[in-house]
Design an enzyme around this catalytic site. Structure first.
Site, PDB file in Angstrom:
ATOM      1  CE  LYS A 199      81.396 -71.751 -21.294  1.00  0.00           C
ATOM      2  NZ  LYS A 199      81.794 -73.226 -20.987  1.00  0.00           N
ATOM      3  CB  SER A 233      93.033 -74.277 -26.717  1.00  0.00           C
ATOM      4  OG  SER A 233      92.041 -74.151 -27.760  1.00  0.00           O
ATOM      5  CB  SER A 288      95.458 -71.458 -37.099  1.00  0.00           C
ATOM      6  OG  SER A 288      96.687 -71.527 -36.557  1.00  0.00           O
TER       7      SER A 288
END
Length: 629
Positions: free
Chosen positions: A413, A459, A315
């Site tokens: 996860k 985020s 980004s």
């Protein structure tokens, strides 16, 4: 006309008011002589008036200047100003008596009193008429915003008074929930029920609504504002007077509470210690440097004084922000650290190869990943390519370039994943394990990984989401009352990464002792209550914010695990544990990656899911179409 009014300066406006007061004197005197029949005929009365008039005009002007009544704007002419006008009239009565006695006119006391009262009435009326004239000029010569006041209480009433003389804003009406006010007029404006607001807006051509209900909690105000905005109205909220002068301490409600306050345990706070030596004076590359974890890695690594820090980020905006932040710190602290921002992707093998070789990188901290579960579930190929092949590319090039240490940032996860994001992280772990075992006897790069739960404040994490929902007036959304997660702060996560990387021997999975998992429903209540609000539920229907249960999303677990096996070994750091887990053989991992690449080339999402289902333990298949929230 409007342009002429706007062109007047303060002195010119004062002169106009002085001229008006001067003109009112003869009218008041004529009224007094006419009202009080003293005999002597018209000529005698006219002679008396002409004797008094010059002196009374001068007195009126002088007194007006002295008490400052000529400097009061007509839009601000209210009770206090009327009082000054009365004082002006009293002084004129005294002046009239003195002048008439000096001139020997022997006028009766009643005439002086009538003159003063007449002047007072004429002065007040002239200003009221002048105000209406000016407002009329503005009203018809320019576009005015028609405003509806939501709340006919003290704040709303004061706002209407303040807007009476505004050039471009016209208060039209009130709406209020108080039934006792319905049908009445406040500040000469009608008060309507809030249930009729759509009709009021339509009939009165309302452009803007001002919320003058500071007694309502901010979430309830936000709910009202959101409902009005759906009607195409501009909405603004007015603070109460006590808020303006600081008597109400609302700063805590306006400022988001720190995410770490929701941790539910003592924060692990220990210094890096000897781990700093693994980064001091070395070239360190951080992938995903602009992300929540990557940027904190950058902040803590520069405290270790590396010789060079490479910020590798996809980004542009995120790279720019972290680069500017770190340069400011380096300059302020007078650090001798070379900062190199690199815009690129970890999947680009040529760029990665050149970057590692050119700068002779010694430590790689790999934080670049797509981690938002619903987004990756909706875009499985993109998520798998970035998280799996990006890790493979960076790891292989690191080994070829002679990098000393490579640390993968993984997730809880990845343990028996039920979603594509978790599966992609597990495949990335398997890639790193394969690299570690293959290079174990060659004394090459030390590959390891660190696995932790949800990072508070990062985020896409739940606390910032809850705080944003709270700012909008709710509801806070929880997928299931039974959902629970492990949490840690970003500072804890980064310390774990840096310390684990320093003590790694190869192929370990490091985890942090994060205490007990936190129920998400309980966390939502904490967020609401920490902001000073009440939860609205069956037991408290008048509460501020509701918690809405939306149902588990595809790929979401009720609870997460930290390890595939339950065998945890201690380390030199009391809160850090490690485990060795079985991976895939070299042939199996090569087969899995080849099949995954074929699925990507064919742009076949179901094929990719089949590959993941075959090679990742615990992965379950879900419908590919996912509503992202």
């Amino acid at each position: 006309m409007l342009n002429w009014i706007k062109s007047l300066n303060k002195a010119q406006k004062r002169n106009i008011m002085l001229a008006i007061d001067a003109l009112l004197v003869p009218f008041a005197m004529l009224f007094a002589f006419a009202a009080l029949d003293m005999g002597g005929g018209i000529w005698e009365n006219f002679r008396s008036i002409m004797l008094l008039l010059p002196y009374m005009i001068m007195a009126a002007i002088g007194i007006s200047i002295w008490i400052g009544i000529a400097d009061i704007q007509v839009s601000a002419y209210e009770a206090a100003s009327v009082g000054l006008t009365a004082v002006h009239a009293i002084f004129l009565i005294i002046a009239s008596m003195v002048v008439s006695d000096i001139a020997g006119l022997q006028l009766p006391m009643g005439l002086h009193m009538i003159f003063g009262v007449a002047f007072f009435c004429f002065a007040v009326a002239s200003r009221a008429i002048l105000l209406q004239i000016v407002l009329g000029v503005y009203r018809y010569a320019s576009d005015r915003t028609r405003v509806l006041i939501y709340g006919a209480g003290t704040t709303g009433s004061q706002m209407v008074s303040a807007l009476r003389g505004h050039e471009t804003i016209q208060p039209v009406a009130f709406v209020d929930d108080n039934k006792g006010l319905h049908g009445l007029r406040v500040q000469r404006l009608p008060v309507f029920p809030t249930v009729n607001i759509a009709k009021v807006v339509d009939e009165n051509q309302i452009d803007r609504v001002l919320l003058a209900v500071p007694s309502l909690s901010r979430p309830k105000q936000a709910q009202i504002a959101r409902r009005l905005e759906k009607m195409g109205l501009e909405v603004q909220t007015l603070p109460s007077f006590s808020q303006l002068i600081g008597e109400e301490a609302l700063v805590d409600k306006l400022t988001p509470v720190s995410a770490r306050s929701f941790l539910g345990r003592e924060e692990v706070d220990h210094v890096l210690g000897e781990a700093r030596n693994s980064y001091q004076g070395k070239v360190v590359l951080i992938s995903g440097a602009g992300g929540s974890i990557g940027s904190e890695l950058c902040r803590q690594v520069i405290d270790c004084r590396p010789s060079k820090l490479i910020l590798f980020e996809l980004s542009e905006l995120a790279l720019y922000e972290i680069d500017m932040e770190l340069r400011s710190v380096i300059e302020h602290e007078a650090m001798e650290i070379e900062l190199i921002p690199v815009l690129g992707s970890v999947t680009d093998s040529r760029q990665v190869r050149k970057l590692l070789a050119t700068h002779e990188v010694k430590v790689v901290l790999h934080a670049a990943a797509y981690k938002h579960v619903p987004l990756v579930e909706a875009n499985p190929l993109t998520g798998l390519v970035n998280n799996v092949f990006g890790t493979q590319t960076l790891a292989e090039q690191a080994a070829k370039a002679g990098v000393e240490r490579f640390m993968l940032i993984s997730s809880d996860k990845a343990v028996r994943p039920t979603n594509v994001m978790g599966a992609s992280k597990r495949l990335a772990e398997l890639v790193i394990q394969d690299m570690a075992y293959r290079l174990e006897d060659n004394s090459g790069t030390i590959f390891s990984m660190v696995r932790f739960g949800n990072v508070l404040g990062s985020s896409g994490s739940v606390v910032p989401l809850f705080q944003e929902q709270l700012r909008r007036g709710g509801p806070l959304t929880v997928t299931d009352k039974g959902v629970e997660r492990y949490f840690m702060t970003v500072q804890e996560a980064v310390k774990l990464v840096l310390q684990a990387c320093a003590i790694s021997k190869g192929a370990e999975v490091f985890v942090l002792d994060m205490g007990e998992p936190v129920p998400i429903f309980q966390l939502a209540r904490q967020v609401i209550e920490s902001a000073g609000y009440d939860v609205r539920d069956a037991d408290n229907p008048e509460g501020d914010i509701e918690i809405e249960i939306t149902g588990l999303r595809p790929g979401e677990k009720m609870s997460e695990e930290l390890t595939i096996s339950s065998d945890l070994l201690g380390t030199v750091y009391p809160k850090i544990f490690m485990t060795h887990e079985n991976g895939l053989s070299q042939i199996e991992i090569a087969t899995a990656l080849r099949s995954l690449r074929e699925a990507f080339v064919a742009s076949d999402e179901e094929m990719a899911r089949e590959v993941v289902r075959r090679w990742v333990e615990g992965f379950q298949s879900f419908a590919p179409k996912v509503e992202v929230s």
